[in-house]
Motif scaffolding. Structure first.
Motif, PDB file in Angstrom:
ATOM      1  N   LEU A  23      -5.863  -0.409 -13.667  1.00 59.04           N
ATOM      2  CA  LEU A  23      -4.000  -0.174 -13.123  1.00 59.04           C
ATOM      3  C   LEU A  23      -3.493  -0.769 -13.743  1.00 59.04           C
ATOM      4  N   VAL A  24      -3.710  -1.835 -13.969  1.00 62.12           N
ATOM      5  CA  VAL A  24      -2.664  -2.851 -14.487  1.00 62.12           C
ATOM      6  C   VAL A  24      -2.236  -2.270 -15.724  1.00 62.12           C
ATOM      7  N   HIS A  25      -2.932  -1.910 -17.265  1.00 59.06           N
ATOM      8  CA  HIS A  25      -2.662  -1.498 -18.361  1.00 59.06           C
ATOM      9  C   HIS A  25      -1.852   0.386 -17.761  1.00 59.06           C
ATOM     10  N   LYS A  26      -2.700   0.358 -17.235  1.00 61.65           N
ATOM     11  CA  LYS A  26      -2.459   1.936 -17.951  1.00 61.65           C
ATOM     12  C   LYS A  26      -1.124   2.492 -16.060  1.00 61.65           C
ATOM     13  N   VAL A  27      -1.873   1.965 -15.015  1.00 62.52           N
ATOM     14  CA  VAL A  27      -1.586   3.266 -13.456  1.00 62.52           C
ATOM     15  C   VAL A  27      -0.099   2.841 -13.802  1.00 62.52           C
ATOM     16  N   PHE A  28      -0.296   0.991 -13.236  1.00 60.61           N
ATOM     17  CA  PHE A  28       0.884   0.619 -12.735  1.00 60.61           C
ATOM     18  C   PHE A  28       1.894   1.204 -13.311  1.00 60.61           C
ATOM     19  N   PRO A  29       2.349   1.367 -15.008  1.00 63.26           N
ATOM     20  CA  PRO A  29       3.620   1.431 -15.381  1.00 63.26           C
ATOM     21  C   PRO A  29       4.051   3.264 -15.520  1.00 63.26           C
ATOM     22  N   LEU A  30       3.390   3.833 -15.433  1.00 66.31           N
ATOM     23  CA  LEU A  30       3.291   5.225 -14.978  1.00 66.31           C
ATOM     24  C   LEU A  30       4.248   5.587 -13.739  1.00 66.31           C
ATOM     25  N   LYS A  31       3.504   4.358 -12.687  1.00 63.76           N
ATOM     26  CA  LYS A  31       3.780   4.729 -11.342  1.00 63.76           C
ATOM     27  C   LYS A  31       5.165   4.226 -10.983  1.00 63.76           C
ATOM     28  N   ILE A  32       5.584   3.050 -12.001  1.00 65.60           N
ATOM     29  CA  ILE A  32       6.787   2.305 -12.378  1.00 65.60           C
ATOM     30  C   ILE A  32       8.109   3.291 -12.452  1.00 65.60           C
ATOM     31  N   VAL A  33       7.318   4.243 -13.755  1.00 58.48           N
ATOM     32  CA  VAL A  33       8.628   5.351 -14.368  1.00 58.48           C
ATOM     33  C   VAL A  33       7.858   6.362 -13.459  1.00 58.48           C
ATOM     34  N   GLU A  34       7.409   6.955 -11.933  1.00 58.19           N
ATOM     35  CA  GLU A  34       7.319   7.869 -11.501  1.00 58.19           C
ATOM     36  C   GLU A  34       8.002   7.535 -10.356  1.00 58.19           C
ATOM     37  N   LEU A  35       8.241   6.992 -10.204  1.00 59.12           N
ATOM     38  CA  LEU A  35       8.928   5.739  -8.655  1.00 59.12           C
ATOM     39  C   LEU A  35      10.679   5.925  -8.641  1.00 59.12           C
ATOM     40  N   THR A  36      10.501   5.552 -10.632  1.00 60.30           N
ATOM     41  CA  THR A  36      12.140   5.800 -10.663  1.00 60.30           C
ATOM     42  C   THR A  36      12.903   6.646 -10.498  1.00 60.30           C
ATOM     43  N   GLU A  37      12.157   8.127 -11.472  1.00 60.40           N
ATOM     44  CA  GLU A  37      12.316   9.078 -10.919  1.00 60.40           C
ATOM     45  C   GLU A  37      12.283   9.635 -10.048  1.00 60.40           C
ATOM     46  N   GLU A 109      10.336  16.841   4.239  1.00 60.60           N
ATOM     47  CA  GLU A 109       9.511  17.340   3.432  1.00 60.60           C
ATOM     48  C   GLU A 109       9.123  15.441   1.391  1.00 60.60           C
ATOM     49  N   ILE A 110      10.296  14.494   2.316  1.00 64.64           N
ATOM     50  CA  ILE A 110      10.530  13.079   1.352  1.00 64.64           C
ATOM     51  C   ILE A 110       9.188  12.722   1.923  1.00 64.64           C
ATOM     52  N   ILE A 111       8.712  12.795   3.723  1.00 66.13           N
ATOM     53  CA  ILE A 111       7.564  11.977   3.832  1.00 66.13           C
ATOM     54  C   ILE A 111       6.783  11.959   3.570  1.00 66.13           C
ATOM     55  N   ASN A 112       6.614  13.721   3.523  1.00 66.86           N
ATOM     56  CA  ASN A 112       4.858  14.157   3.119  1.00 66.86           C
ATOM     57  C   ASN A 112       5.143  13.532   1.025  1.00 66.86           C
ATOM     58  N   ILE A 113       6.041  13.650   0.010  1.00 65.41           N
ATOM     59  CA  ILE A 113       5.968  13.240  -0.807  1.00 65.41           C
ATOM     60  C   ILE A 113       5.871  11.683  -0.828  1.00 65.41           C
ATOM     61  N   LEU A 114       6.646  10.637   0.159  1.00 64.14           N
ATOM     62  CA  LEU A 114       6.189   8.996  -0.452  1.00 64.14           C
ATOM     63  C   LEU A 114       5.213   9.286   0.388  1.00 64.14           C
ATOM     64  N   LYS A 115       4.300   9.546   1.890  1.00 62.17           N
ATOM     65  CA  LYS A 115       3.376   8.848   2.341  1.00 62.17           C
ATOM     66  C   LYS A 115       2.303   8.383   1.364  1.00 62.17           C
ATOM     67  N   PRO A 116       1.845   9.736   0.767  1.00 56.62           N
ATOM     68  CA  PRO A 116       1.219   9.783  -0.362  1.00 56.62           C
ATOM     69  C   PRO A 116       1.050   8.560  -0.800  1.00 56.62           C
ATOM     70  N   ASN A 117       1.930   7.724  -1.913  1.00 55.14           N
ATOM     71  CA  ASN A 117       2.647   6.783  -2.523  1.00 55.14           C
ATOM     72  C   ASN A 117       2.238   5.425  -2.107  1.00 55.14           C
ATOM     73  N   ILE A 118       2.242   5.548  -0.438  1.00 54.77           N
ATOM     74  CA  ILE A 118       2.000   4.425   0.572  1.00 54.77           C
ATOM     75  C   ILE A 118       0.731   3.754   0.188  1.00 54.77           C
ATOM     76  N   CYS A 119       1.020   5.335   0.897  1.00 52.33           N
ATOM     77  CA  CYS A 119      -1.244   5.052   0.871  1.00 52.33           C
ATOM     78  C   CYS A 119      -1.779   4.307  -0.381  1.00 52.33           C
ATOM     79  N   LEU A 120      -1.175   5.282  -1.324  1.00 49.31           N
ATOM     80  CA  LEU A 120      -1.775   4.700  -2.878  1.00 49.31           C
ATOM     81  C   LEU A 120      -1.832   3.360  -3.195  1.00 49.31           C
TER      82      LEU A 120
END
Length: 246
Positions: A23-37, A109-120
């Motif tokens: 999570l720390v080395h691989k997933v977190f950097p990817l999530k930072i980029v994904e949420l920024t986009e 539409e936005i909630i359906n995309i954002l809510k899974p990210n909150i749960c994750l």
């Protein structure tokens, strides 16, 4: 407890430690980029706020003028008590005249995309909490500087977990608030302020969702930065502290 059960517990611990490292080395950097986009995408662009409104399918009925002096006393009492709904059409709502009053499809539409990210994120934080908890050494006198860093990191993760849960509560409150306003519009269709309040609530929720996306990105970044800066002390609290004494 049998040796097989102990082996299962140790295997679970090893898998959790490996997952946390990933999570720390691989997933977190990817999530930072994904949420920024996502935050910079057209879906959450500030300019879109003016176009997120949906038309309320609750018509404004023609006002009915009644002169009570022209009615028998029995019918006067029914109107005053709200008993005869047929005499004052539209004064009470038993069913919406045009059927279902839909949700705001743009926000859903936005909630359906954002809510899974909150749960994750909540799942990720729970894993990191357990990871640090397993790395805390047994209680001893002295040489606890690294342990205090672990405890401070745990406190930060608990705060993040609480804030993430609040994002989910905010989404629920939005739907409840909007439903109450829609009910007011249906009951009092001639009051324009109720209709405007629905639009204002939608705009506020759009800004809240945009802010939530940014906060998720910032949280991933801050947790990543905190752990990477203190990784050695988190993983080996006493050894890393002892080495600094010489």
């Amino acid at each position: 407890m049998s040796k097989a059960d102990l082996d299962k517990v140790e295997d679970f611990k090893d898998k959790l430690l490996a997952e946390a490292e990933k999570l720390v080395h691989k997933v977190f950097p990817l999530k930072i980029v994904e949420l920024t986009e996502m935050h910079q995408s057209e879906m959450l662009a500030r300019e879109r706020m003016a176009s997120i409104h949906t038309k309320l399918n609750i018509p404004i009925p023609e006002p009915i003028m009644l002169n009570n002096s022209d009615l028998p006393d029995r019918k006067k009492r029914k109107i005053e008590d709200g008993g005869d709904l047929s005499l004052v059409h539209g004064s009470r709502v038993l069913a919406l005249p045009d059927g279902l009053a839909p949700c705001n499809k743009h926000l859903v539409e936005i909630i359906n995309i954002l809510k899974p990210n909150i749960c994750l994120m909540i799942d990720h934080i729970i894993t990191l909490k357990m990871w640090i908890q397993l790395l805390i050494p047994r209680i001893e006198d002295g040489n606890n500087f690294g342990v205090s860093i672990q405890e401070d990191t745990l406190a930060e993760l608990r705060q993040v977990e609480s804030e993430s849960g609040a994002y989910l509560d905010q989404i629920s409150r939005y739907f409840i608030t909007r439903a109450k306003l829609i009910s007011k519009v249906a009951k009092y269709p001639h009051v324009e302020d109720y209709r405007r309040s629905v639009f204002e609530t939608d705009e506020k929720e759009f800004l809240n969702l945009r802010l939530t996306c940014a906060e998720l990105r910032n949280t991933y970044l801050s947790v990543y930065d905190l752990i990477m800066k203190n990784k050695e002390k988190i993983k080996k609290p006493r050894n890393s502290n002892a080495e600094t004494l010489y």
